[in-house]
Scaffold this motif. Structure first.
Motif: not given
Length: 254
Positions: A52, A55, A80, A84, A88, A179, A182
């Motif tokens: 995260d 990201a 990945t 993410l 978002r 993930n 996600d």
């Protein structure tokens, strides 16, 4: 187009692919915090203890440079990271190109990630005690193509230039992540590019990502190893151009 590199590497991993798109796109390359030529002060052990944090860096980069919406091309763990970031802030992403993605590296019930939990723990333990030795052994395996040893040597050199402490933390963030949930959050049209043989991300993983992304295409390219951006740039570029609806151009000599 924004190109993001994988674990233990830097933006040079894209030197055979990114220039081929410069005639049609504004091309942006960068190094993740703790990698390549990134400002050492940008690396935060807490922020970057999980994907995260990386990201968030991508979102901040796109906001700072006012780049969105972009075609984001992520290799390996950066696939990945791109997932993410796009989940978002979907407004920043027009397309995702995910090269060798894996939302979870550890096998689970009904899911093949490619590694057992014990194998991942052994991998991380070896990295923690002898990172340079691990790099010299694993980089050629990850690259594949034993008939082209110069490729494995290049990846080994990149791995060995990475701070071992940063590399170990990034490896934990990468190989211990899960993930899968996600994927359903992403509405950005995506291309999943999978090599026919890949010791890090088996074909089953690529198909899993494709099947669980709401809007995606799957491209299985005739390449071996986890780094087609170096070993098979022509095939990777052709798959990308087909996804983007662009004509295939003659390769640019690096």
């Amino acid at each position: 187009m924004v190109f993001a590199h994988g674990f233990g590497c830097d933006q040079s991993m894209w030197r055979l692919v990114a220039p081929r798109f410069e005639a049609d796109h504004r091309v942006v390359l960068f190094d993740h915090a703790g990698a390549g030529g990134a400002d050492p002060a940008a690396y935060d052990p807490d922020r970057h203890a999980a994907l995260d944090g990386y990201a968030s860096d991508v979102v901040d980069l796109l906001d700072e440079l006012a780049l969105g919406p972009v075609v984001f091309v992520g290799h390996s763990v950066s696939a990945t990271i791109g997932i993410l970031a796009a989940a978002r802030r979907p407004d920043l992403f027009a397309r995702l190109v995910l090269v060798g993605p894996s939302p979870r590296y550890i096998d689970d019930d009904g899911y093949r990630g490619g590694f057992s939990a014990q194998e991942i723990e052994e991998l991380l333990a070896t990295m923690g005690t002898n990172y340079l030795g691990w790099s010299s052994v694993m980089a050629p395996v990850i690259m594949g193509n034993p008939d082209r040893p110069e490729l494995g040597e290049e990846l080994t050199e990149l791995f060995c230039r990475t701070d071992p402490n940063v590399a170990e933390r990034f490896a934990r963030a990468t190989f211990l992540s899960d993930n899968r949930a996600d994927l359903a959050r992403v509405r950005t049209p995506s291309l999943v590019v999978q090599c026919r043989e890949d010791v890090i991300a088996p074909v089953e993983v690529g198909r899993y990502v494709h099947e669980h992304l709401p809007v995606s295409r799957f491209a299985l390219i005739d390449a071996v190893g986890h780094c087609p951006n170096l070993s098979a740039p022509d095939a990777l570029t052709a798959a990308m151009r087909d996804f983007l609806g662009e004509p295939v151009r003659e390769p640019v000599v690096a």
